[in-house]
Design a protein around this motif. Structure first.
Motif, PDB file in Angstrom:
ATOM      1  N   ALA A  27       1.106  -1.231  -0.269  1.00 49.32           N
ATOM      2  CA  ALA A  27       0.163  -0.166   0.163  1.00 49.32           C
ATOM      3  C   ALA A  27       0.964   1.044   0.096  1.00 49.32           C
ATOM      4  CB  ALA A  27      -0.935   0.111   1.446  1.00 49.32           C
ATOM      5  N   ALA A  28       1.594   1.187   0.783  1.00 52.64           N
ATOM      6  CA  ALA A  28       2.704   2.599   0.806  1.00 52.64           C
ATOM      7  C   ALA A  28       3.074   2.486  -0.127  1.00 52.64           C
ATOM      8  CB  ALA A  28       3.946   2.595   2.183  1.00 52.64           C
ATOM      9  N   GLN A  29       3.658   1.667  -0.575  1.00 54.26           N
ATOM     10  CA  GLN A  29       4.568   1.691  -2.063  1.00 54.26           C
ATOM     11  C   GLN A  29       3.482   2.285  -3.260  1.00 54.26           C
ATOM     12  OE1 GLN A  29       6.895  -2.008  -2.587  1.00 54.26           O
ATOM     13  NE2 GLN A  29       8.683  -1.233  -1.610  1.00 54.26           N
ATOM     14  N   ARG A  30       2.803   1.976  -3.576  1.00 55.49           N
ATOM     15  CA  ARG A  30       1.732   2.191  -4.495  1.00 55.49           C
ATOM     16  C   ARG A  30       1.162   3.335  -4.416  1.00 55.49           C
ATOM     17  NH1 ARG A  30       2.714  -0.086  -9.717  1.00 55.49           N
ATOM     18  NH2 ARG A  30       3.575  -1.653  -9.817  1.00 55.49           N
ATOM     19  N   GLU A  31       0.394   3.230  -3.206  1.00 60.13           N
ATOM     20  CA  GLU A  31       0.131   4.700  -2.568  1.00 60.13           C
ATOM     21  C   GLU A  31      -1.080   4.791  -2.613  1.00 60.13           C
ATOM     22  OE1 GLU A  31       2.993   8.246  -3.605  1.00 60.13           O
ATOM     23  OE2 GLU A  31       3.803   8.473  -1.850  1.00 60.13           O
ATOM     24  N   VAL A  32      -1.670   3.816  -2.747  1.00 61.74           N
ATOM     25  CA  VAL A  32      -3.621   3.170  -3.274  1.00 61.74           C
ATOM     26  C   VAL A  32      -3.669   3.520  -1.786  1.00 61.74           C
ATOM     27  CG1 VAL A  32      -2.946   2.059  -5.239  1.00 61.74           C
ATOM     28  CG2 VAL A  32      -2.858   1.148  -2.687  1.00 61.74           C
ATOM     29  N   PRO A  33      -5.437   4.313  -1.943  1.00 67.24           N
ATOM     30  CA  PRO A  33      -6.561   3.898  -1.298  1.00 67.24           C
ATOM     31  C   PRO A  33      -6.203   2.576  -0.678  1.00 67.24           C
ATOM     32  CG  PRO A  33      -7.430   5.385  -2.873  1.00 67.24           C
ATOM     33  CD  PRO A  33      -5.984   4.373  -3.373  1.00 67.24           C
ATOM     34  N   VAL A  34      -6.462   2.728   1.238  1.00 67.41           N
ATOM     35  CA  VAL A  34      -6.753   1.403   2.544  1.00 67.41           C
ATOM     36  C   VAL A  34      -8.196   1.531   2.483  1.00 67.41           C
ATOM     37  CG1 VAL A  34      -6.198   0.092   3.279  1.00 67.41           C
ATOM     38  CG2 VAL A  34      -4.782   1.555   2.045  1.00 67.41           C
ATOM     39  N   LEU A  35      -9.647   0.739   3.091  1.00 67.40           N
ATOM     40  CA  LEU A  35      -9.819   0.242   3.660  1.00 67.40           C
ATOM     41  C   LEU A  35      -9.170  -0.874   4.414  1.00 67.40           C
ATOM     42  CD1 LEU A  35     -12.895   1.310   1.089  1.00 67.40           C
ATOM     43  CD2 LEU A  35     -11.957   2.036   2.305  1.00 67.40           C
ATOM     44  N   VAL A  36     -10.529  -0.715   5.414  1.00 66.77           N
ATOM     45  CA  VAL A  36     -10.556  -1.932   6.152  1.00 66.77           C
ATOM     46  C   VAL A  36     -11.308  -3.091   6.570  1.00 66.77           C
ATOM     47  CG1 VAL A  36      -9.773  -2.765   8.918  1.00 66.77           C
ATOM     48  CG2 VAL A  36      -7.813  -1.151   7.562  1.00 66.77           C
ATOM     49  N   ALA A  37     -11.961  -4.046   6.346  1.00 65.22           N
ATOM     50  CA  ALA A  37     -12.910  -3.684   6.501  1.00 65.22           C
ATOM     51  C   ALA A  37     -13.205  -5.547   7.566  1.00 65.22           C
ATOM     52  CB  ALA A  37     -13.940  -5.176   5.000  1.00 65.22           C
TER      53      ALA A  37
END
Length: 346
Positions: A146-156
């Motif tokens: 996630a940090a490398q791709r810098e994409v939004p992150v959700l927790v479900a």
């Protein structure tokens, strides 16, 4: 254990066609991201029943989901059938780590990727973070990705409310803007744990069992190996310090390779013994080590060095248990192995 059994039964009920009711909190976070063309990640947890999210929430775009590949063929076939209805494609965990390339490429192509973030899946690269009153290992991989791709992150999460209803909870993790990718990944992991921790009590229906460490200490004191062959858990749960002259398998001031193997076996036996006595309410049984595989020893521990050993359960079939063992000294992984053990039937 009863709560975990209900979740397993819910999975098979879903396979048979039962439709569960769903309430949702934060669903708009997923819907808003899914409506856009860009990539994002969904991180799950083994608190509750994360798989039910995939069964109950249709997606307007395909999702690649990381799954454990060791399930039976029947379970995998039913999973595939259920996920197909919600546009989910399974990506099985592979020993050659090819699943990581698949997920990375999916994010690069603007797709949605979902995976649990509280199981190392055999990886030795973990963040050691406080969780529910003790330190726990969390895999670095999801957070680094996630940090490398810098994409939004959700927790479900999918929390069982009653016999026919699940409550879906979604939260947004903010990607830190400062620091190296490793520092941002660590910050993401800390945020993930801070979200998971309050879910611990809410998800009690989905917790298979929790160790009462006072019971573990009493159990170990009563059933531990006697000196000079005591090589398992000692003063603190999960820790052992070999001492010259007190352990039979010491050689030239170090715990020998055979000693390390016996140490792993004794740590594995503690988990099996505790589970049988306090969860299944059965007498302590005689166990046998049936197989050691993939033994890797980076170095032998010296007398006085404290070993911190983690046992990862891979699979249990009747009286046979398969686990991975990891032995650390501080932050250094000194030995790993896969073990298969069996408990003698009465």
């Amino acid at each position: 254990m009863y709560g975990m059994g209900k979740l397993v039964m819910d999975r098979f009920s879903a396979y048979a066609g039962k439709r569960f009711r769903m309430s949702a909190e934060g669903r708009e976070l997923f819907e808003n991201l899914a409506a856009e063309p860009g990539a994002f990640m969904m991180l799950g947890s083994h608190l509750g029943h994360f798989e039910m999210v995939g069964y109950m929430m249709p997606s307007p775009r395909p999702i690649k989901v990381l799954v454990y590949a060791g399930e039976t063929a029947t379970v995998m076939q039913n999973r595939s059938r259920m996920f197909a209805a919600t546009q989910i494609e399974m990506v099985p965990v592979k020993e050659d780590l090819s699943h990581l390339f698949i997920l990375n490429n999916a994010l690069a192509d603007g797709e949605i990727v979902s995976l649990p973030a509280d199981r190392p899946f055999g990886s030795h690269k973990v963040f050691r973070l406080p969780f529910l009153g003790a330190d726990a290992n969390f895999p670095q991989g999801p957070f680094i990705l996630a940090a490398q791709r810098e994409v939004p992150v959700l927790v479900a999460f999918a929390i069982k409310e009653n016999r026919s209803t699940y409550h879906i909870v979604m939260r947004r993790l903010e990607i830190p803007q400062e620091g190296t990718s490793a520092q941002r990944a660590k910050a993401l992991a800390v945020s993930y744990v801070s979200i998971c921790s309050p879910m611990g009590n809410a998800a009690k229906e989905g917790v298979a069992y929790a160790f009462d460490f006072r019971q573990v200490i009493a159990f170990v004191e009563k059933h531990r190996q006697e000196a000079p062959f005591a090589l398992g858990i000692a003063d603190n749960i999960g820790y052992f310090t070999p001492e010259e002259g007190k352990n039979l398998l010491m050689e030239d001031g170090c715990l020998s390779a055979a000693g390390l193997m016996e140490h792993m076996a004794q740590c594995s036996a503690v988990r099996v013994g505790y589970y049988n006595k306090f969860i299944l309410k059965l007498p302590v049984k005689i166990g046998y080590i049936g197989q050691f595989r993939k033994l890797k020893i980076a170095r032998l521990p010296k007398a006085g060095e404290t070993l911190e050993t983690t046992i990862y359960l891979k699979e249990e079939v009747y009286n046979i248990t398969m686990v991975d063992a990891e032995v650390r000294i501080g932050d250094e992984v000194i030995a790993t192995a896969s073990l298969k053990s069996a408990v003698k039937d009465d």
